[in-house]
Design a protein around this motif. Structure first.
Motif, mmCIF file in Angstrom:
data_model
loop_
_atom_site.group_PDB
_atom_site.id
_atom_site.type_symbol
_atom_site.label_atom_id
_atom_site.label_comp_id
_atom_site.label_asym_id
_atom_site.label_seq_id
_atom_site.Cartn_x
_atom_site.Cartn_y
_atom_site.Cartn_z
ATOM 1 N N THR A 179 0.878 -1.316 0.003
ATOM 2 C CA THR A 179 -0.107 -0.062 -0.017
ATOM 3 C C THR A 179 1.061 1.280 -0.119
ATOM 4 O OG1 THR A 179 -1.819 -1.034 1.240
ATOM 5 C CG2 THR A 179 -1.813 1.352 1.087
ATOM 6 N N PHE A 214 0.750 5.004 1.057
ATOM 7 C CA PHE A 214 -0.141 5.761 2.008
ATOM 8 C C PHE A 214 -0.033 7.160 1.639
ATOM 9 C CE2 PHE A 214 1.265 2.165 4.380
ATOM 10 C CZ PHE A 214 0.399 1.475 4.957
ATOM 11 N N GLN A 250 -8.725 4.566 -0.716
ATOM 12 C CA GLN A 250 -7.300 4.065 -0.441
ATOM 13 C C GLN A 250 -7.137 2.857 0.277
ATOM 14 O OE1 GLN A 250 -4.521 6.911 0.734
ATOM 15 N NE2 GLN A 250 -2.957 5.717 0.901
ATOM 16 N N GLN A 262 -5.826 0.394 3.155
ATOM 17 C CA GLN A 262 -4.700 0.545 4.220
ATOM 18 C C GLN A 262 -4.441 -0.652 4.962
ATOM 19 O OE1 GLN A 262 -3.822 3.553 5.205
ATOM 20 N NE2 GLN A 262 -5.035 4.816 4.258
ATOM 21 N N ASP A 263 -3.330 -0.719 5.213
ATOM 22 C CA ASP A 263 -2.664 -1.903 5.818
ATOM 23 C C ASP A 263 -3.186 -3.232 5.348
ATOM 24 O OD1 ASP A 263 -1.594 -0.228 7.717
ATOM 25 O OD2 ASP A 263 -3.260 0.059 8.719
#
Length: 225
Positions: free
Chosen positions: A7, A9, A114, A116-117
């Protein structure tokens, strides 16, 4: 396969080229094989365009005049997966897409959800950000191809099949890779209604394991595109 679970960020988004994959590059395995520096970012929606399979048998998107757009109408939007690219892989995509003779490189604003993690995108209202994405568009071939029916049209003789064998094999491979991409996209929460309304009329839900090896070979190298 979903081996693309890296990902980028928020802090990195302004520094990266963000690319919208809407065809066979929905398949994360293919993107990682073709563009090793790419990282999966999330799901995006580009408004004002329509997804088609063009006359050559490849995915394309076509701009819709503003007056012809319908609110909350799936065919007037394009959903895809977003990847960040380093210059070396962007250059490879340029060659593969036939820039500038076939597809052109364009930049359009889109809504990005987006990831995430390593988790799938959260598409709740208000959770998206607007970003500028690199999109490859063929402005010449804008007529939708007829939905794929050739595989159920009945047997052909050897003489009838020979001239089209390479093309048909490539088409079957393209369908296989698209189906792998659709699986990844749905896993990342692409709307299933969009898939059914927009993509499925062109791409049948089938996986011909006989062409799996060819499809994986084409995923690894820019061949027969």
């Amino acid at each position: 396969m979903t081996d693309q679970k890296h990902t980028v960020f928020d802090d990195d988004l302004s520094q990266a080229t963000l690319y919208l994959g809407y065809g066979s590059n929905l398949w994360m395995h293919q993107m990682k094989q073709r563009c090793p520096t790419s990282k999966y970012v999330g799901m995006a929606r580009l408004d004002g365009f329509r997804w088609i399979i063009n006359e050559r048998g490849y995915a394309n998107i076509v701009a819709i005049p503003r007056q012809d757009r319908l609110p909350n109408h799936f065919p007037d939007k394009v959903w895809g997966l977003v990847y960040s690219l380093e210059q070396s892989d962007e250059d490879k995509l340029d060659v593969n897409e036939g820039v500038p003779s076939a597809y052109t490189k364009e930049y359009h604003k889109a809504d990005l959800w987006q990831a995430q993690d390593g988790k799938a995108s959260d598409r709740r209202e208000g959770s998206s950000v607007q970003v500028e994405l690199l999109v490859y568009i063929n402005r010449k071939l804008t007529t939708p191809h007829e939905p794929r029916k050739e595989y159920g049209a009945g047997p052909l003789s050897v003489s009838e099949t020979a001239p089209y064998l390479s093309m048909l094999t490539s088409c079957v491979s393209q369908i296989y890779r698209m189906n792998m991409g659709i699986k990844d996209a749905i896993r990342e929460r692409m709307p299933s209604r969009y898939v059914e309304a927009v993509i499925r009329p062109f791409i049948p839900e089938e996986e011909d394991e006989k062409v799996a090896e060819l499809a994986k070979k084409q995923a690894q190298a820019f061949e027969d595109e």
